[in-house]
Design an enzyme around this catalytic site. Structure first.
Site, PDB file in Angstrom:
ATOM      1  CG  PHE A   1      -2.868   4.468  -7.499  1.00  0.00           C
ATOM      2  CD1 PHE A   1      -4.308   4.435  -7.000  1.00  0.00           C
ATOM      3  CD2 PHE A   1      -2.182   5.517  -7.190  1.00  0.00           C
ATOM      4  CE1 PHE A   1      -4.668   5.570  -6.332  1.00  0.00           C
ATOM      5  CE2 PHE A   1      -2.582   6.634  -6.279  1.00  0.00           C
ATOM      6  CZ  PHE A   1      -3.668   6.513  -5.834  1.00  0.00           C
TER       7      PHE A   1
ATOM      8  NE  ARG B   1      -4.726  -9.640 -14.001  1.00  0.00           N
ATOM      9  CZ  ARG B   1      -4.456  -8.468 -13.400  1.00  0.00           C
ATOM     10  NH1 ARG B   1      -3.403  -8.162 -13.575  1.00  0.00           N
ATOM     11  NH2 ARG B   1      -5.418  -7.545 -13.018  1.00  0.00           N
TER      12      ARG B   1
ATOM     13  CB  SER C   1       9.201   9.995 -10.454  1.00  0.00           C
ATOM     14  OG  SER C   1       9.499  10.024  -9.045  1.00  0.00           O
TER      15      SER C   1
ATOM     16  CE1 TYR D   1       9.921   4.626 -10.754  1.00  0.00           C
ATOM     17  CE2 TYR D   1      10.104   6.596  -9.223  1.00  0.00           C
ATOM     18  CZ  TYR D   1       9.329   5.852 -10.246  1.00  0.00           C
ATOM     19  OH  TYR D   1       8.100   6.205 -10.666  1.00  0.00           O
TER      20      TYR D   1
ATOM     21  CB  ILE E   1      -1.424   2.718  16.075  1.00  0.00           C
ATOM     22  CG1 ILE E   1      -2.161   1.427  15.871  1.00  0.00           C
ATOM     23  CG2 ILE E   1      -0.116   2.613  16.528  1.00  0.00           C
ATOM     24  CD1 ILE E   1      -1.651   0.659  14.831  1.00  0.00           C
TER      25      ILE E   1
ATOM     26  CB  VAL F   1      -8.116  -6.592 -16.913  1.00  0.00           C
ATOM     27  CG1 VAL F   1      -8.231  -5.125 -16.612  1.00  0.00           C
ATOM     28  CG2 VAL F   1      -7.002  -7.082 -16.179  1.00  0.00           C
TER      29      VAL F   1
END
Length: 318
Positions: free
Chosen positions: A10, A32, A114, A140, A190, A35
């Protein structure tokens, strides 16, 4: 040459696209061969973040590494020993790459860490800062903290500059997981019991995170710094849903359920962490980042949400 790991993820893909648009020499690490990358971007095929990986070819001619690849945080991790798995990839794998980068003459290593290194929540009226004592609570966050510590030690031994960036929740076109689910709920109309939450949470649009990373690639003052990043405007969960609904053209249908009841309900069903994210605060102070680099987030919250909504519409129309 700038080497970007996690280039199909992302954040990594958005970064590669920006650097290519700026006509900077970029080599994207991919797993890969099929890509597709922007025109002019080189690719380096890798086998993953393991201590057996030979990065020699990928690092040839590279002056800066942006390390965005990681074993990411997931809810309900099924690994037998989550901390060991996070350490294997996020700590050992990162330091293995960084050691080879330093040996190859790389001058700067930009590490996407993070905010979980700081902790999971902030008290009312308080914010996380880059100079706080780390207090990660989950596997994490612990792995990211240990990777940061290892990178600083490596920098002191080799002279390779290290820049650490700690983002909070990142959103934008192509976002997955909980943010994507939220957009889906809003798009379907919703009703949600989240109309009376008065917390404050920092987020960062992927465009803002990428803009900071790009700045940190070359800015002299970024060397050996730990930096926090956000959009510069904090939102309550209720406000986020309302503004995301407007971006989607689907006004949020929110029921004002007291947060205390939400916490009780989440605890009963064994999901207290979800209630914490929905009802608790997590604010970051980006004053250091702005002052040190003369940087401000180029994209507003509403513009970031609009772009996320556009990406969601494209994906759901396929």
């Amino acid at each position: 040459m700038i080497l970007v790991t996690g280039a199909t993820g992302f954040v990594g893909r958005a970064l590669v696209e920006k650097l290519a648009l700026d006509r900077l020499p970029v080599r994207a690490c991919v797993r890969r061969s099929a890509v597709t990358m922007p025109a002019g971007v080189e690719t380096a095929h890798i086998e993953g973040l393991s201590t057996e990986m030979d990065w020699t070819t990928a690092l040839e001619g590279v002056s800066t590494v942006v390390h965005a690849a990681a074993r990411v945080h997931v809810m309900d991790d099924k690994a037998a020993d989550p901390l060991a798995e996070f350490r294997r990839v996020n700590v050992a794998g990162t330091l293995h790459l960084a050691s080879q980068a330093a040996a190859a003459g790389v001058s700067r290593f930009v590490f996407v860490s993070s905010i979980k290194v700081n902790g999971e929540a902030t008290e009312s009226g308080r914010t996380f800062s880059a100079d706080d004592i780390p207090a990660p609570l989950d596997a994490y966050g612990i792995s990211k903290m240990e990777a940061e510590q290892g990178l600083r030690e490596l920098s002191s031994l080799t002279g390779m500059e290290v820049v650490i960036i700690r983002p909070p929740l990142v959103y934008g076109p192509g976002v997955k997981a909980n943010f994507q689910a939220m957009m889906s709920w809003l798009n379907r109309g919703i009703p949600l019991p989240l109309g009376a939450i008065h917390n404050a949470r920092s987020l960062v649009a992927v465009d803002n995170l990428v803009a900071l990373i790009a700045t940190c690639i070359t800015h002299p003052a970024a060397a050996n710094q730990t930096l926090l990043v956000s959009d510069g405007e904090d939102l309550s969960t209720t406000q986020l849903l309302q503004r995301m609904g407007r971006a989607l053209g689907r006004p949020a249908r929110l029921i004002p359920v007291p947060p205390s009841l939400l916490r009780i309900g989440a605890t009963v069903v064994g999901k207290p962490a979800i209630a914490q994210r929905l009802c608790g605060s997590l604010q970051v102070d980006i004053a250091k980042t702005k002052a040190l680099l003369a940087w401000t987030p180029p994209v507003s919250v509403d513009e970031g949400l609009r772009k996320a909504a556009e990406g969601f519409r494209r994906e759901t129309s396929i």
